[in-house]
Design an enzyme around this catalytic site. Sequence first.
Site, PDB file in Angstrom:
ATOM      1  N   SER A 275      76.464  16.281 -16.008  1.00  0.00           N
ATOM      2  CA  SER A 275      75.715  16.782 -14.852  1.00  0.00           C
ATOM      3  C   SER A 275      76.311  18.094 -14.363  1.00  0.00           C
ATOM      4  CB  SER A 275      75.815  15.739 -13.732  1.00  0.00           C
ATOM      5  OG  SER A 275      75.382  16.279 -12.514  1.00  0.00           O
TER       6      SER A 275
ATOM      7  N   TYR B 188      80.769   9.649  -7.895  1.00  0.00           N
ATOM      8  CA  TYR B 188      79.810   9.804  -8.996  1.00  0.00           C
ATOM      9  C   TYR B 188      80.175  11.008  -9.862  1.00  0.00           C
ATOM     10  CZ  TYR B 188      75.785  11.444 -11.558  1.00  0.00           C
ATOM     11  OH  TYR B 188      74.980  11.925 -12.573  1.00  0.00           O
TER      12      TYR B 188
ATOM     13  N   LYS C 166      81.587  11.542 -14.014  1.00  0.00           N
ATOM     14  CA  LYS C 166      81.072  12.445 -15.057  1.00  0.00           C
ATOM     15  C   LYS C 166      82.207  13.325 -15.596  1.00  0.00           C
ATOM     16  CE  LYS C 166      76.940  10.977 -15.121  1.00  0.00           C
ATOM     17  NZ  LYS C 166      76.423  10.266 -16.277  1.00  0.00           N
TER      18      LYS C 166
ATOM     19  N   PHE D 267      70.837  20.095 -14.886  1.00  0.00           N
ATOM     20  CA  PHE D 267      70.675  20.604 -13.532  1.00  0.00           C
ATOM     21  C   PHE D 267      69.752  19.616 -12.796  1.00  0.00           C
ATOM     22  CE2 PHE D 267      73.387  24.272 -12.948  1.00  0.00           C
ATOM     23  CZ  PHE D 267      74.008  24.227 -14.179  1.00  0.00           C
TER      24      PHE D 267
ATOM     25  N   LEU E  87      65.009  15.207  -3.830  1.00  0.00           N
ATOM     26  CA  LEU E  87      63.915  15.914  -3.156  1.00  0.00           C
ATOM     27  C   LEU E  87      62.524  15.579  -3.705  1.00  0.00           C
ATOM     28  CD1 LEU E  87      63.059  18.053  -1.067  1.00  0.00           C
ATOM     29  CD2 LEU E  87      63.362  19.781  -2.860  1.00  0.00           C
TER      30      LEU E  87
HETATM   31  P1  NAD Z   1      68.233   6.090 -14.398  1.00  0.00           P
HETATM   32  O1  NAD Z   1      68.938   5.265 -13.392  1.00  0.00           O
HETATM   33  O2  NAD Z   1      66.755   6.172 -14.337  1.00  0.00           O
HETATM   34  O3  NAD Z   1      68.645   5.624 -15.866  1.00  0.00           O
HETATM   35  C1  NAD Z   1      69.911   5.070 -16.163  1.00  0.00           C
HETATM   36  C2  NAD Z   1      69.670   3.793 -16.920  1.00  0.00           C
HETATM   37  O4  NAD Z   1      70.931   3.205 -17.244  1.00  0.00           O
HETATM   38  C3  NAD Z   1      68.889   2.762 -16.111  1.00  0.00           C
HETATM   39  O5  NAD Z   1      67.796   2.298 -16.886  1.00  0.00           O
HETATM   40  C4  NAD Z   1      69.895   1.648 -15.847  1.00  0.00           C
HETATM   41  O6  NAD Z   1      69.284   0.391 -15.806  1.00  0.00           O
HETATM   42  C5  NAD Z   1      70.839   1.805 -17.021  1.00  0.00           C
HETATM   43  N1  NAD Z   1      72.216   1.329 -16.807  1.00  0.00           N
HETATM   44  C6  NAD Z   1      73.059   1.629 -15.786  1.00  0.00           C
HETATM   45  N2  NAD Z   1      74.236   1.014 -15.960  1.00  0.00           N
HETATM   46  C7  NAD Z   1      74.143   0.322 -17.134  1.00  0.00           C
HETATM   47  C8  NAD Z   1      75.036  -0.515 -17.850  1.00  0.00           C
HETATM   48  N3  NAD Z   1      76.257  -0.787 -17.402  1.00  0.00           N
HETATM   49  N4  NAD Z   1      74.618  -1.053 -19.015  1.00  0.00           N
HETATM   50  C9  NAD Z   1      73.363  -0.819 -19.484  1.00  0.00           C
HETATM   51  N5  NAD Z   1      72.482  -0.049 -18.843  1.00  0.00           N
HETATM   52  C10 NAD Z   1      72.867   0.525 -17.681  1.00  0.00           C
HETATM   53  O7  NAD Z   1      68.868   7.560 -14.327  1.00  0.00           O
HETATM   54  P2  NAD Z   1      68.423   8.905 -15.034  1.00  0.00           P
HETATM   55  O8  NAD Z   1      67.990   9.842 -13.980  1.00  0.00           O
HETATM   56  O9  NAD Z   1      67.555   8.637 -16.187  1.00  0.00           O
HETATM   57  O10 NAD Z   1      69.836   9.421 -15.539  1.00  0.00           O
HETATM   58  C11 NAD Z   1      70.320   9.176 -16.847  1.00  0.00           C
HETATM   59  C12 NAD Z   1      71.724   9.729 -16.955  1.00  0.00           C
HETATM   60  O11 NAD Z   1      71.714  11.108 -16.649  1.00  0.00           O
HETATM   61  C13 NAD Z   1      72.722   9.084 -15.992  1.00  0.00           C
HETATM   62  O12 NAD Z   1      73.958   8.933 -16.667  1.00  0.00           O
HETATM   63  C14 NAD Z   1      72.847  10.103 -14.878  1.00  0.00           C
HETATM   64  O13 NAD Z   1      74.099  10.052 -14.262  1.00  0.00           O
HETATM   65  C15 NAD Z   1      72.663  11.400 -15.641  1.00  0.00           C
HETATM   66  N6  NAD Z   1      72.167  12.500 -14.811  1.00  0.00           N
HETATM   67  C16 NAD Z   1      71.012  12.322 -14.083  1.00  0.00           C
HETATM   68  C17 NAD Z   1      70.553  13.346 -13.271  1.00  0.00           C
HETATM   69  C18 NAD Z   1      69.331  13.168 -12.422  1.00  0.00           C
HETATM   70  O14 NAD Z   1      69.177  13.910 -11.448  1.00  0.00           O
HETATM   71  N7  NAD Z   1      68.431  12.239 -12.723  1.00  0.00           N
HETATM   72  C19 NAD Z   1      71.240  14.563 -13.222  1.00  0.00           C
HETATM   73  C20 NAD Z   1      72.401  14.710 -13.995  1.00  0.00           C
HETATM   74  C21 NAD Z   1      72.845  13.677 -14.785  1.00  0.00           C
HETATM   75  C1  WQD Z   2      67.788  19.139  -3.864  1.00  0.00           C
HETATM   76  C2  WQD Z   2      67.661  20.029  -2.638  1.00  0.00           C
HETATM   77  C3  WQD Z   2      68.843  19.199  -0.705  1.00  0.00           C
HETATM   78  C4  WQD Z   2      66.380  15.591  -0.252  1.00  0.00           C
HETATM   79  C5  WQD Z   2      71.621  15.588  -6.952  1.00  0.00           C
HETATM   80  C6  WQD Z   2      73.020  15.154  -7.310  1.00  0.00           C
HETATM   81  C7  WQD Z   2      73.430  15.793  -8.619  1.00  0.00           C
HETATM   82  C8  WQD Z   2      72.401  15.518  -9.711  1.00  0.00           C
HETATM   83  C9  WQD Z   2      71.015  15.828  -9.271  1.00  0.00           C
HETATM   84  C10 WQD Z   2      73.075  13.632 -11.006  1.00  0.00           C
HETATM   85  C11 WQD Z   2      68.959  20.199  -1.867  1.00  0.00           C
HETATM   86  C12 WQD Z   2      67.357  19.189  -0.463  1.00  0.00           C
HETATM   87  C13 WQD Z   2      66.917  16.785  -0.702  1.00  0.00           C
HETATM   88  C14 WQD Z   2      65.738  15.544   1.008  1.00  0.00           C
HETATM   89  C15 WQD Z   2      66.190  17.900   1.283  1.00  0.00           C
HETATM   90  N1  WQD Z   2      72.378  14.146 -10.097  1.00  0.00           N
HETATM   91  N2  WQD Z   2      66.824  17.917   0.057  1.00  0.00           N
HETATM   92  N3  WQD Z   2      65.673  16.696   1.724  1.00  0.00           N
HETATM   93  O1  WQD Z   2      71.609  17.364  -4.339  1.00  0.00           O
HETATM   94  O2  WQD Z   2      70.882  19.181  -5.942  1.00  0.00           O
HETATM   95  O3  WQD Z   2      71.590  17.008  -6.827  1.00  0.00           O
HETATM   96  O4  WQD Z   2      70.726  15.202  -8.014  1.00  0.00           O
HETATM   97  O5  WQD Z   2      73.960  14.100 -11.665  1.00  0.00           O
HETATM   98  O6  WQD Z   2      74.679  15.291  -8.942  1.00  0.00           O
HETATM   99  O7  WQD Z   2      73.898  15.555  -6.280  1.00  0.00           O
HETATM  100  O8  WQD Z   2      69.435  17.153  -5.656  1.00  0.00           O
HETATM  101  O9  WQD Z   2      67.153  16.426  -5.130  1.00  0.00           O
HETATM  102  O10 WQD Z   2      69.064  15.519  -3.746  1.00  0.00           O
HETATM  103  O11 WQD Z   2      68.403  17.913  -3.484  1.00  0.00           O
HETATM  104  O12 WQD Z   2      66.098  18.892   1.970  1.00  0.00           O
HETATM  105  O13 WQD Z   2      65.268  14.484   1.467  1.00  0.00           O
HETATM  106  O14 WQD Z   2      66.753  19.400  -1.723  1.00  0.00           O
HETATM  107  O15 WQD Z   2      69.550  19.573   0.433  1.00  0.00           O
HETATM  108  O16 WQD Z   2      68.983  21.507  -1.353  1.00  0.00           O
HETATM  109  P1  WQD Z   2      70.939  17.746  -5.589  1.00  0.00           P
HETATM  110  P2  WQD Z   2      68.474  16.647  -4.496  1.00  0.00           P
END
Ligand code: NAD
Ligand code: WQD
Length: 335
Positions: free
Chosen positions: A124, A148, A152, A177, A199
Amino acid sequence: MSLLITGGTGYIGSHTVVELLKQNQSVIIVDNLVNSSIKVLDRIQTITGKTVTFIKADICDAKAMDAIFNEHKISAVVHFAGLKAVGESNEIPLTYYHNNVSGTITLLQIMAKHHVKSLVFSSSATVYGEDNQSPLDESMPTSATNPYGMTKLMIENILFDLAKSDPQWSIVCLRYFNPIGAHESGLIGENPHGIPNNLLPYVAQVAIGRLEQLQVFGDDYDTHDGTGVRDYIHVVDLALGHVQALAKLPQLTGCHAINLGTGNGTSVLEIVEKFEEISGKHIAYTIVSRRAGDLASVYAKADLAKSLLNWQAQRDLHTMIADTWRWQSQNPKGY
Ligand code: NAD
Ligand code: WQD
């Protein structure tokens, strides 16, 4: 040979599985469904016309993971499984460290035992911490501001050490991102439990009438309109980044951290305006104080993905929001 997709019923995992199936790859999903729905599997089948093997298991369960590697010939792993809510990670840090870090170590131990040493890991942009200036590039120092993010960062460090210790490993850490959007069919998308933290799902639920109004966290940032700027990327582009990473893995020995972003920044108010335009719905919002831990502006330098993976995001903000809205309006209550 099959690809093992941990967390494959989740938001990003399910979109990646669709793109892999479209390329005729054989896919096995392992997920404990802690944050996803089994219904995703039918949706994936409807989109692709193909079935996917699903195993309900926890990556922390070494016995269950060992059995999967005994029963199936796995060529590489794409590791999405993890807990991802920043706020919750402050409340239950041990759960996050156990699930994300210990779970990954268990997975890696089982992979090593079975001589499967090709991995794509979901990292991330959070690993850039709060001290770097955007555009963020992969050579910048890393840090974390919450449990969290620390999971990572710890996993990335474990993966770098592992690759250093044994040259047979090929590992790519993809630093996402802000993933948004949904599959163009409207059949799969992001399905947060409870009130969304992010968001786009929040705005989408205001548009559909499930939530009353958006709280905009601060309008006094040093950005063009005062609200936070982020690098939103379409989840299908992100999925295609994984397809490319898998294709390039054989040439990428060692461990590589690579940004997946567009390189463009969009503010909260620009998102609201665009969502109103595309959905035809009014998005009520109120400005409140900043959310702790938020940064003004976060966007990627996206050049390394282009040179190493031959990948570049293709879908623009209009497509991201139109696809989010199609998913939300076709599935007002989620799956
Ligand atoms: P998500 O929660 O939709 O998907 C994660 C999946 O992992 C879920 O289906 C959950 O049931 C499963 N899971 C969690 N713990 C588990 C375990 N111990 N064993 C088996 N399954 C397990 O999340 P996502 O948005 O699809 O994110 C996927 C990955 O990408 C995550 O590692 C997350 O940290 C990373 N990531 C997500 C974002 C984002 O904004 N969505 C941003 C950066 C990184
Ligand atoms: C986006 C923008 C908020 C909600 C998060 C995690 C990051 C990554 C992605 C996993 C920001 C604003 C948000 C709301 C708002 N996840 N906002 N009102 O914070 O960039 O990233 O998700 O790895 O680790 O921190 O994403 O969608 O929460 O926020 O004004 O109700 O929207 O302040 O500027 P963020 P976000």
